[in-house]
Design a protein around this motif. Structure first.
Motif, PDB file in Angstrom:
ATOM      1  N   THR A 114      74.370  44.919   5.351  1.00 54.16           N
ATOM      2  CA  THR A 114      75.054  45.757   6.339  1.00 54.16           C
ATOM      3  C   THR A 114      74.531  45.476   7.736  1.00 54.16           C
ATOM      4  OG1 THR A 114      75.354  47.478   4.657  1.00 54.16           O
ATOM      5  CG2 THR A 114      75.629  48.138   6.951  1.00 54.16           C
ATOM      6  N   ILE A 115      73.218  45.319   7.866  1.00 53.30           N
ATOM      7  CA  ILE A 115      72.623  44.988   9.164  1.00 53.30           C
ATOM      8  C   ILE A 115      73.171  43.661   9.674  1.00 53.30           C
ATOM      9  CG2 ILE A 115      70.474  44.277  10.305  1.00 53.30           C
ATOM     10  CD1 ILE A 115      69.037  46.396   8.584  1.00 53.30           C
ATOM     11  N   ILE A 116      73.281  42.680   8.797  1.00 53.14           N
ATOM     12  CA  ILE A 116      73.815  41.366   9.184  1.00 53.14           C
ATOM     13  C   ILE A 116      75.258  41.494   9.670  1.00 53.14           C
ATOM     14  CG2 ILE A 116      74.520  39.109   8.290  1.00 53.14           C
ATOM     15  CD1 ILE A 116      71.974  39.252   6.500  1.00 53.14           C
ATOM     16  N   ASP A 117      76.065  42.262   8.934  1.00 50.86           N
ATOM     17  CA  ASP A 117      77.475  42.444   9.318  1.00 50.86           C
ATOM     18  C   ASP A 117      77.600  43.172  10.657  1.00 50.86           C
ATOM     19  OD1 ASP A 117      78.191  41.180   6.966  1.00 50.86           O
ATOM     20  OD2 ASP A 117      78.569  43.052   5.878  1.00 50.86           O
ATOM     21  N   LEU A 118      76.799  44.225  10.846  1.00 54.48           N
ATOM     22  CA  LEU A 118      76.836  44.962  12.107  1.00 54.48           C
ATOM     23  C   LEU A 118      76.367  44.089  13.265  1.00 54.48           C
ATOM     24  CD1 LEU A 118      75.446  48.441  10.987  1.00 54.48           C
ATOM     25  CD2 LEU A 118      77.807  47.888  11.606  1.00 54.48           C
ATOM     26  N   ASP A 119      75.390  43.230  13.008  1.00 55.53           N
ATOM     27  CA  ASP A 119      74.884  42.339  14.052  1.00 55.53           C
ATOM     28  C   ASP A 119      75.946  41.318  14.457  1.00 55.53           C
ATOM     29  OD1 ASP A 119      72.740  41.644  15.784  1.00 55.53           O
ATOM     30  OD2 ASP A 119      72.379  39.859  14.546  1.00 55.53           O
ATOM     31  N   ARG A 120      76.717  40.847  13.493  1.00 54.65           N
ATOM     32  CA  ARG A 120      77.822  39.920  13.831  1.00 54.65           C
ATOM     33  C   ARG A 120      78.844  40.615  14.723  1.00 54.65           C
ATOM     34  NH1 ARG A 120      78.156  37.586   7.942  1.00 54.65           N
ATOM     35  NH2 ARG A 120      76.729  35.850   8.170  1.00 54.65           N
ATOM     36  N   THR A 121      79.163  41.861  14.391  1.00 58.78           N
ATOM     37  CA  THR A 121      80.105  42.622  15.205  1.00 58.78           C
ATOM     38  C   THR A 121      79.549  42.834  16.607  1.00 58.78           C
ATOM     39  OG1 THR A 121      80.887  43.762  13.227  1.00 58.78           O
ATOM     40  CG2 THR A 121      81.423  44.765  15.341  1.00 58.78           C
ATOM     41  N   ARG A 122      78.253  43.152  16.684  1.00 60.10           N
ATOM     42  CA  ARG A 122      77.599  43.357  17.973  1.00 60.10           C
ATOM     43  C   ARG A 122      77.646  42.088  18.818  1.00 60.10           C
ATOM     44  NH1 ARG A 122      71.415  45.258  18.079  1.00 60.10           N
ATOM     45  NH2 ARG A 122      71.255  43.274  17.012  1.00 60.10           N
ATOM     46  N   ASN A 123      77.418  40.935  18.205  1.00 59.00           N
ATOM     47  CA  ASN A 123      77.495  39.664  18.935  1.00 59.00           C
ATOM     48  C   ASN A 123      78.913  39.377  19.411  1.00 59.00           C
ATOM     49  OD1 ASN A 123      74.774  39.090  18.763  1.00 59.00           O
ATOM     50  ND2 ASN A 123      74.977  37.955  16.855  1.00 59.00           N
ATOM     51  N   GLY A 124      79.890  39.710  18.591  1.00 60.21           N
ATOM     52  CA  GLY A 124      81.286  39.543  18.998  1.00 60.21           C
ATOM     53  C   GLY A 124      81.627  40.417  20.194  1.00 60.21           C
ATOM     54  N   ASN A 125      81.129  41.648  20.186  1.00 55.62           N
ATOM     55  CA  ASN A 125      81.346  42.546  21.331  1.00 55.62           C
ATOM     56  C   ASN A 125      80.683  41.997  22.591  1.00 55.62           C
ATOM     57  OD1 ASN A 125      82.739  44.316  19.736  1.00 55.62           O
ATOM     58  ND2 ASN A 125      81.198  45.917  19.759  1.00 55.62           N
ATOM     59  N   ARG A 126      79.482  41.463  22.428  1.00 54.93           N
ATOM     60  CA  ARG A 126      78.769  40.894  23.572  1.00 54.93           C
ATOM     61  C   ARG A 126      79.558  39.726  24.166  1.00 54.93           C
ATOM     62  NH1 ARG A 126      72.853  39.655  22.063  1.00 54.93           N
ATOM     63  NH2 ARG A 126      73.740  41.048  20.579  1.00 54.93           N
ATOM     64  N   GLU A 127      80.107  38.871  23.299  1.00 53.62           N
ATOM     65  CA  GLU A 127      80.920  37.749  23.778  1.00 53.62           C
ATOM     66  C   GLU A 127      82.162  38.253  24.504  1.00 53.62           C
ATOM     67  OE1 GLU A 127      81.814  35.235  20.452  1.00 53.62           O
ATOM     68  OE2 GLU A 127      79.705  34.833  20.037  1.00 53.62           O
ATOM     69  N   ALA A 128      82.778  39.297  23.955  1.00 55.96           N
ATOM     70  CA  ALA A 128      83.979  39.855  24.581  1.00 55.96           C
ATOM     71  C   ALA A 128      83.655  40.446  25.953  1.00 55.96           C
ATOM     72  CB  ALA A 128      84.590  40.922  23.672  1.00 55.96           C
ATOM     73  N   LEU A 129      82.526  41.146  26.060  1.00 58.97           N
ATOM     74  CA  LEU A 129      82.124  41.705  27.354  1.00 58.97           C
ATOM     75  C   LEU A 129      81.902  40.605  28.387  1.00 58.97           C
ATOM     76  CD1 LEU A 129      79.725  44.584  26.284  1.00 58.97           C
ATOM     77  CD2 LEU A 129      81.773  44.807  27.695  1.00 58.97           C
ATOM     78  N   ARG A 130      81.229  39.532  27.985  1.00 55.59           N
ATOM     79  CA  ARG A 130      80.996  38.407  28.916  1.00 55.59           C
ATOM     80  C   ARG A 130      82.326  37.798  29.354  1.00 55.59           C
ATOM     81  NH1 ARG A 130      76.504  39.483  30.625  1.00 55.59           N
ATOM     82  NH2 ARG A 130      74.659  38.960  29.454  1.00 55.59           N
ATOM     83  N   HIS A 131      83.238  37.633  28.424  1.00 56.25           N
ATOM     84  CA  HIS A 131      84.535  37.046  28.747  1.00 56.25           C
ATOM     85  C   HIS A 131      85.301  37.943  29.725  1.00 56.25           C
ATOM     86  CE1 HIS A 131      88.103  34.617  28.232  1.00 56.25           C
ATOM     87  NE2 HIS A 131      88.795  35.730  28.027  1.00 56.25           N
ATOM     88  N   LEU A 132      85.258  39.255  29.489  1.00 56.87           N
ATOM     89  CA  LEU A 132      85.952  40.180  30.397  1.00 56.87           C
ATOM     90  C   LEU A 132      85.354  40.144  31.799  1.00 56.87           C
ATOM     91  CD1 LEU A 132      86.466  43.300  28.112  1.00 56.87           C
ATOM     92  CD2 LEU A 132      88.230  41.745  28.962  1.00 56.87           C
ATOM     93  N   GLN A 133      84.035  40.024  31.881  1.00 60.22           N
ATOM     94  CA  GLN A 133      83.384  39.984  33.190  1.00 60.22           C
ATOM     95  C   GLN A 133      83.726  38.707  33.940  1.00 60.22           C
ATOM     96  OE1 GLN A 133      79.322  40.581  32.069  1.00 60.22           O
ATOM     97  NE2 GLN A 133      79.544  42.798  31.893  1.00 60.22           N
ATOM     98  N   LYS A 134      83.864  37.596  33.232  1.00 56.47           N
ATOM     99  CA  LYS A 134      84.204  36.321  33.871  1.00 56.47           C
ATOM    100  C   LYS A 134      85.685  36.248  34.215  1.00 56.47           C
ATOM    101  CE  LYS A 134      80.618  33.507  31.749  1.00 56.47           C
ATOM    102  NZ  LYS A 134      80.344  32.388  30.838  1.00 56.47           N
ATOM    103  N   GLN A 135      86.514  36.882  33.404  1.00 56.63           N
ATOM    104  CA  GLN A 135      87.955  36.778  33.525  1.00 56.63           C
ATOM    105  C   GLN A 135      88.471  37.374  34.835  1.00 56.63           C
ATOM    106  OE1 GLN A 135      89.845  38.470  30.135  1.00 56.63           O
ATOM    107  NE2 GLN A 135      91.881  38.403  31.006  1.00 56.63           N
ATOM    108  N   GLY A 136      88.094  38.596  35.147  1.00 61.09           N
ATOM    109  CA  GLY A 136      88.492  39.205  36.408  1.00 61.09           C
ATOM    110  C   GLY A 136      89.900  39.768  36.438  1.00 61.09           C
TER     111      GLY A 136
END
Length: 128
Positions: free
Chosen positions: A26-48
């Motif tokens: 479960t920790i591994i699965d939640l961590d994958r989701t957390r990494n996906g969210n982090r990538e999405a946040l970075r993309h949104l910040q760069k996108q503008g």
């Protein structure tokens, strides 16, 4: 020792070990989701862009980018809390296994990292 007592003890041990393995996955699965969210946040910040698409369940929504970022940040906080709770419970479950095995609990694994204020106090004391 009675055979039924041994079988019961082994069953309890197996159940506790299975519970630990489930939590670790479960920790591994939640961590994958957390990494996906982090990538999405970075993309949104760069996108503008002013608006962005987000999927919730099986539905796509086009929302203000700030709202999407807020949703992702809240989800990150929730995931962090869940992961930390699971990790804390893993330590207790490992102690239960050690107890079932008749061995002493592991020492030094219940340590917690210093927070920012504690670290700054140490640095001030050391003169850095």
């Amino acid at each position: 020792m009675d055979t039924t007592k041994i079988v019961t003890c082994l069953a309890d041990l197996e159940e506790a070990a299975e519970d630990i393995l489930t939590d670790r996955q479960t920790i591994i699965d939640l961590d994958r989701t957390r990494n996906g969210n982090r990538e999405a946040l970075r993309h949104l910040q760069k996108q503008g862009d002013k608006k962005s698409w987000i999927v919730m369940g099986n539905t796509f929504f086009k929302l203000e980018t700030e709202s999407v970022e807020d949703i992702l940040k809240k989800d990150q906080e929730r995931l962090d809390k869940e992961i930390n709770d699971l990790r804390d419970n893993l330590k207790k479950k490992m102690d239960k296994i050690k107890d079932l095995e008749g061995k002493p609990a592991l020492k030094g694994f219940n340590l917690k990292p210093l927070n920012r204020d504690e670290m700054s106090a140490i640095y001030r004391t050391m003169g850095k």
